[in-house]
Design a protein around this motif. Structure first.
Motif, PDB file in Angstrom:
ATOM      1  N   SER A 237       0.807  -1.222   0.000  1.00 23.80           N
ATOM      2  CA  SER A 237       0.000   0.000   0.000  1.00 23.80           C
ATOM      3  C   SER A 237       0.845   1.279   0.000  1.00 23.80           C
ATOM      4  O   SER A 237       0.300   2.381  -0.022  1.00 23.80           O
ATOM      5  N   LEU A 238       2.172   1.132   0.039  1.00 22.60           N
ATOM      6  CA  LEU A 238       3.046   2.318  -0.036  1.00 22.60           C
ATOM      7  C   LEU A 238       3.346   2.610  -1.506  1.00 22.60           C
ATOM      8  O   LEU A 238       3.921   1.785  -2.217  1.00 22.60           O
ATOM      9  N   SER A 239       2.926   3.778  -1.963  1.00 25.54           N
ATOM     10  CA  SER A 239       3.093   4.115  -3.387  1.00 25.54           C
ATOM     11  C   SER A 239       4.421   4.842  -3.606  1.00 25.54           C
ATOM     12  O   SER A 239       5.158   5.134  -2.658  1.00 25.54           O
ATOM     13  N   GLU A 240       4.661   5.157  -4.858  1.00 24.49           N
ATOM     14  CA  GLU A 240       5.858   5.886  -5.258  1.00 24.49           C
ATOM     15  C   GLU A 240       5.935   7.280  -4.611  1.00 24.49           C
ATOM     16  O   GLU A 240       6.993   7.901  -4.577  1.00 24.49           O
ATOM     17  N   LYS A 241       4.814   7.753  -4.084  1.00 21.31           N
ATOM     18  CA  LYS A 241       4.808   9.060  -3.384  1.00 21.31           C
ATOM     19  C   LYS A 241       5.593   8.962  -2.086  1.00 21.31           C
ATOM     20  O   LYS A 241       6.101   9.943  -1.575  1.00 21.31           O
ATOM     21  N   GLY A 242       5.610   7.771  -1.489  1.00 23.39           N
ATOM     22  CA  GLY A 242       6.281   7.578  -0.213  1.00 23.39           C
ATOM     23  C   GLY A 242       5.438   8.044   0.945  1.00 23.39           C
ATOM     24  O   GLY A 242       4.250   8.343   0.793  1.00 23.39           O
ATOM     25  N   GLU A 243       6.075   8.123   2.106  1.00 22.14           N
ATOM     26  CA  GLU A 243       5.385   8.570   3.316  1.00 22.14           C
ATOM     27  C   GLU A 243       5.424  10.097   3.371  1.00 22.14           C
ATOM     28  O   GLU A 243       6.109  10.741   2.582  1.00 22.14           O
ATOM     29  N   ASP A 244       4.738  10.645   4.360  1.00 28.16           N
ATOM     30  CA  ASP A 244       4.735  12.100   4.541  1.00 28.16           C
ATOM     31  C   ASP A 244       5.832  12.513   5.525  1.00 28.16           C
ATOM     32  O   ASP A 244       6.103  11.790   6.478  1.00 28.16           O
ATOM     33  N   GLY A 245       6.389  13.680   5.316  1.00 30.61           N
ATOM     34  CA  GLY A 245       7.311  14.270   6.294  1.00 30.61           C
ATOM     35  C   GLY A 245       8.743  13.859   6.040  1.00 30.61           C
ATOM     36  O   GLY A 245       9.272  12.981   6.726  1.00 30.61           O
ATOM     37  N   ASP A 246       9.380  14.485   5.072  1.00 32.65           N
ATOM     38  CA  ASP A 246      10.703  14.029   4.640  1.00 32.65           C
ATOM     39  C   ASP A 246      11.756  14.050   5.748  1.00 32.65           C
ATOM     40  O   ASP A 246      12.551  13.123   5.867  1.00 32.65           O
ATOM     41  N   GLN A 247      11.759  15.112   6.554  1.00 34.21           N
ATOM     42  CA  GLN A 247      12.803  15.169   7.583  1.00 34.21           C
ATOM     43  C   GLN A 247      12.615  14.085   8.641  1.00 34.21           C
ATOM     44  O   GLN A 247      13.582  13.459   9.097  1.00 34.21           O
ATOM     45  N   ALA A 248      11.349  13.842   8.983  1.00 31.39           N
ATOM     46  CA  ALA A 248      11.056  12.787   9.970  1.00 31.39           C
ATOM     47  C   ALA A 248      11.435  11.411   9.410  1.00 31.39           C
ATOM     48  O   ALA A 248      11.960  10.556  10.141  1.00 31.39           O
ATOM     49  N   ILE A 249      11.189  11.201   8.119  1.00 25.15           N
ATOM     50  CA  ILE A 249      11.558   9.921   7.481  1.00 25.15           C
ATOM     51  C   ILE A 249      13.079   9.738   7.557  1.00 25.15           C
ATOM     52  O   ILE A 249      13.587   8.694   7.983  1.00 25.15           O
ATOM     53  N   HIS A 250      13.782  10.786   7.163  1.00 27.10           N
ATOM     54  CA  HIS A 250      15.245  10.723   7.165  1.00 27.10           C
ATOM     55  C   HIS A 250      15.788  10.452   8.570  1.00 27.10           C
ATOM     56  O   HIS A 250      16.629   9.563   8.771  1.00 27.10           O
ATOM     57  N   ASP A 251      15.297  11.197   9.551  1.00 28.82           N
ATOM     58  CA  ASP A 251      15.845  11.067  10.907  1.00 28.82           C
ATOM     59  C   ASP A 251      15.502   9.704  11.510  1.00 28.82           C
ATOM     60  O   ASP A 251      16.342   9.053  12.134  1.00 28.82           O
ATOM     61  N   ARG A 252      14.269   9.250  11.287  1.00 26.36           N
ATOM     62  CA  ARG A 252      13.863   7.912  11.787  1.00 26.36           C
ATOM     63  C   ARG A 252      14.724   6.833  11.147  1.00 26.36           C
ATOM     64  O   ARG A 252      15.248   5.945  11.813  1.00 26.36           O
ATOM     65  N   ASP A 253      14.891   6.922   9.818  1.00 25.97           N
ATOM     66  CA  ASP A 253      15.629   5.867   9.112  1.00 25.97           C
ATOM     67  C   ASP A 253      17.105   5.866   9.509  1.00 25.97           C
ATOM     68  O   ASP A 253      17.718   4.802   9.632  1.00 25.97           O
ATOM     69  N   MET A 254      17.686   7.038   9.742  1.00 20.18           N
ATOM     70  CA  MET A 254      19.094   7.074  10.168  1.00 20.18           C
ATOM     71  C   MET A 254      19.255   6.467  11.558  1.00 20.18           C
ATOM     72  O   MET A 254      20.249   5.791  11.852  1.00 20.18           O
ATOM     73  N   GLU A 255      18.253   6.691  12.410  1.00 28.11           N
ATOM     74  CA  GLU A 255      18.299   6.083  13.742  1.00 28.11           C
ATOM     75  C   GLU A 255      18.220   4.555  13.626  1.00 28.11           C
ATOM     76  O   GLU A 255      18.965   3.823  14.270  1.00 28.11           O
ATOM     77  N   TRP A 256      17.304   4.095  12.764  1.00 31.96           N
ATOM     78  CA  TRP A 256      17.180   2.637  12.544  1.00 31.96           C
ATOM     79  C   TRP A 256      18.463   2.063  11.941  1.00 31.96           C
ATOM     80  O   TRP A 256      18.884   0.959  12.296  1.00 31.96           O
ATOM     81  N   LEU A 257      19.075   2.813  11.035  1.00 29.42           N
ATOM     82  CA  LEU A 257      20.310   2.333  10.403  1.00 29.42           C
ATOM     83  C   LEU A 257      21.395   2.138  11.471  1.00 29.42           C
ATOM     84  O   LEU A 257      22.097   1.125  11.488  1.00 29.42           O
ATOM     85  N   MET A 258      21.487   3.105  12.381  1.00 32.51           N
ATOM     86  CA  MET A 258      22.495   3.018  13.443  1.00 32.51           C
ATOM     87  C   MET A 258      22.230   1.831  14.365  1.00 32.51           C
ATOM     88  O   MET A 258      23.148   1.210  14.871  1.00 32.51           O
ATOM     89  N   MET A 259      20.930   1.517  14.568  1.00 29.99           N
ATOM     90  CA  MET A 259      20.557   0.415  15.468  1.00 29.99           C
ATOM     91  C   MET A 259      20.713  -0.953  14.821  1.00 29.99           C
ATOM     92  O   MET A 259      20.563  -1.972  15.497  1.00 29.99           O
ATOM     93  N   SER A 260      20.949  -0.995  13.496  1.00 38.18           N
ATOM     94  CA  SER A 260      20.854  -2.297  12.839  1.00 38.18           C
ATOM     95  C   SER A 260      22.166  -3.069  12.851  1.00 38.18           C
ATOM     96  O   SER A 260      23.256  -2.495  12.916  1.00 38.18           O
ATOM     97  N   ASP A 261      22.032  -4.375  12.828  1.00 38.45           N
ATOM     98  CA  ASP A 261      23.188  -5.279  12.810  1.00 38.45           C
ATOM     99  C   ASP A 261      23.569  -5.623  11.383  1.00 38.45           C
ATOM    100  O   ASP A 261      24.723  -5.930  11.101  1.00 38.45           O
ATOM    101  N   VAL A 262      22.588  -5.614  10.495  1.00 42.49           N
ATOM    102  CA  VAL A 262      22.864  -5.916   9.094  1.00 42.49           C
ATOM    103  C   VAL A 262      21.896  -5.130   8.216  1.00 42.49           C
ATOM    104  O   VAL A 262      20.738  -4.903   8.598  1.00 42.49           O
ATOM    105  N   ILE A 263      22.413  -4.695   7.068  1.00 41.09           N
ATOM    106  CA  ILE A 263      21.598  -3.961   6.085  1.00 41.09           C
ATOM    107  C   ILE A 263      21.490  -4.833   4.838  1.00 41.09           C
ATOM    108  O   ILE A 263      22.516  -5.262   4.292  1.00 41.09           O
ATOM    109  N   VAL A 264      20.254  -5.121   4.437  1.00 42.21           N
ATOM    110  CA  VAL A 264      20.023  -5.882   3.204  1.00 42.21           C
ATOM    111  C   VAL A 264      19.329  -4.944   2.228  1.00 42.21           C
ATOM    112  O   VAL A 264      18.314  -4.318   2.573  1.00 42.21           O
TER     113      VAL A 264
END
Ligand SMILES: O=c1[nH]c(=O)n([C@H]2C[C@H](O)[C@@H](COP(=O)(O)O)O2)cc1CO
Length: 141
Positions: free
Chosen positions: A41-68
């Protein structure tokens, strides 16, 4: 284990079915922090709130053990995530389908110089077995 899955969103959603298969398989090995990337259900438009997406994803990236990352469909966001993952010395596994007729960026294939950053060519039917092999190997190391 925390797993960060990268796949194209605004770069185009044509591979979403394969993202779903990858995420389902990854969930056997740990928590997929970015499960939404595979959502039908996620379209090419993506989610709303670019800065929040970026900051959340960078936090998740730092928390992750492996990136696929599924890198067949080119995506600026995925390329950025991979660059940040390398800078963080994270373990990265990129999956690419040559049958797409595309040629993978040299900045991704050429980054595969040690076991921390791997690029694997695959065909759609072998996606689960490729992931099994990878996770078996990292479990031993
Ligand atoms: O809405 C979004 N949510 C999100 O988590 N991302 C992240 C996760 C994906 O691995 C990657 C996709 O980047 P792009 O949208 O440039 O194809 O960026 C990207 C977007 C939209 O750019």
């Amino acid at each position: 284990m925390n797993i960060y899955f990268c796949g194209s969103i605004r770069g185009g959603r044509q591979d979403v079915n394969i993202y779903q298969r990858i995420v389902k398989k990854l969930q056997q090995y740990g928590t997929v922090l970015t499960e939404h990337v595979s959502s039908g259900s996620l379209s090419e438009k993506g989610e709303d709130g670019d800065q929040a997406i970026h900051d959340r994803d960078m936090e998740w990236l730092m928390m992750s053990d492996v990136i696929v990352a599924e890198v067949t469909q080119p995506s600026l966001g995925v390329g950025y995530e991979l660059g940040r993952a390398v800078a963080l010395n994270k373990r990265v596994f990129c999956l690419f389908r040559p049958s797409s007729g595309k040629v993978l960026s040299a900045m991704i294939r050429g980054a595969s110089t040690n076991s921390l950053f791997q690029v694997q060519d695959y065909t759609e039917d072998e996606v689960e077995s490729i992931l099994e092999k990878y996770f078996d190997t990292i479990a031993k190391n």
